[in-house]
Design a protein around this motif. Structure first.
Motif, short mmCIF file in Angstrom:
data_model
loop_
_atom_site.label_atom_id
_atom_site.label_comp_id
_atom_site.label_asym_id
_atom_site.label_seq_id
_atom_site.Cartn_x
_atom_site.Cartn_y
_atom_site.Cartn_z
N PHE A 19 -5.60 -2.89 8.15
CA PHE A 19 -4.57 -2.46 7.19
C PHE A 19 -4.62 -3.22 5.88
CE2 PHE A 19 -3.15 -0.37 10.96
CZ PHE A 19 -2.53 0.78 10.50
N SER A 20 -5.48 -4.21 5.79
CA SER A 20 -5.69 -4.87 4.50
C SER A 20 -6.40 -3.91 3.54
CB SER A 20 -6.51 -6.15 4.67
OG SER A 20 -7.84 -5.86 5.05
N ARG A 21 -6.96 -2.83 4.07
CA ARG A 21 -7.67 -1.85 3.25
C ARG A 21 -6.76 -0.76 2.69
NH1 ARG A 21 -13.34 0.05 5.45
NH2 ARG A 21 -13.71 0.10 3.20
N LEU A 22 -5.46 -0.86 2.95
CA LEU A 22 -4.53 0.12 2.40
C LEU A 22 -4.60 0.18 0.88
CD1 LEU A 22 -1.29 -0.19 4.57
CD2 LEU A 22 -2.66 1.88 4.19
N GLN A 23 -4.88 -0.95 0.25
CA GLN A 23 -4.98 -0.97 -1.21
C GLN A 23 -6.07 -0.01 -1.69
OE1 GLN A 23 -2.72 -2.91 -2.99
NE2 GLN A 23 -1.88 -3.26 -0.95
#
Length: 198
Positions: A19-23
């Motif tokens: 979920f760090s890739r949501l950006q």
């Protein structure tokens, strides 16, 4: 969920786990909508439609990965106590559909493909098929989609979408665009698209 490889095997479609890739997803969504004029470009280059949905168990976020680059994304949210983001534009219509009592609703949303891949019809259809596969597993039988007018023909052709309502609204709180609420049969659409891409 199984990875769905395209015929060249260059990308894979899977559920987002990091979920760090949501950006990256917010940025891809911003670029896809701002490039066609549906939203005003933002200085931070990101569009966060409804952050509370990203944290809900009812939401599944799918990505198409090529190497470590996200080239496509689509989210599917099952209707629940928190509702769905599209109710901000079509609250009465959604309530009327719920009131019929014979539907388990969900919504496919935040569909974006990186610019150089947008003409890849197979990728587009595989992303949609993967999202509807998520809906099927959750026993969702009707999917609601908010679309700008330019895409309605696509949804009708490949998904036999029914137009529930149309109006002008803002997707970003600034620019007004013509949008439509569409209702799509999950099982039939999944079968239809699966056949096309097989």
């Amino acid at each position: 969920m199984e990875n769905v490889l395209n015929w060249q095997g260059k990308y894979k479609i899977s559920l987002l786990r990091d979920f760090s890739r949501l950006q990256e997803i917010y940025a891809l969504n911003h670029d896809a909508l701002s490039e066609v004029g549906d939203i005003s470009p933002r200085q931070n280059g990101m569009l966060v439609i409804d952050p509370r949905l990203d944290k809900m168990a009812e939401t599944s976020i799918l990505i198409a990965d090529e190497g470590y680059e996200i080239i496509g994304t689509i989210s599917f949210t099952l209707d629940g106590k928190e509702g769905m983001h599209l109710e901000k534009w079509f609250e009465r219509e959604v309530e009327a559909i719920r009131a019929k009592g014979d539907v388990r609703l969900g919504t496919a949303w935040r569909f974006a493909i990186e610019r150089k891949h947008r003409n890849n019809r197979r990728l587009v259809l595989e992303m949609i098929c993967a999202a509807f596969a998520v809906g099927r597993k959750q026993h969702c039988n009707k999917c609601l989609v908010v679309s700008t007018y330019r895409h309605i023909g696509f949804y009708k052709k490949f998904m036999e979408a029914e137009i529930v309502a149309q109006r002008q609204a803002s997707l970003d709180g600034k620019r007004l665009v013509d949008i439509a609420l569409l209702m799509i049969d999950v099982e039939e659409t999944w079968k239809r698209i699966k056949k096309v891409i097989s």
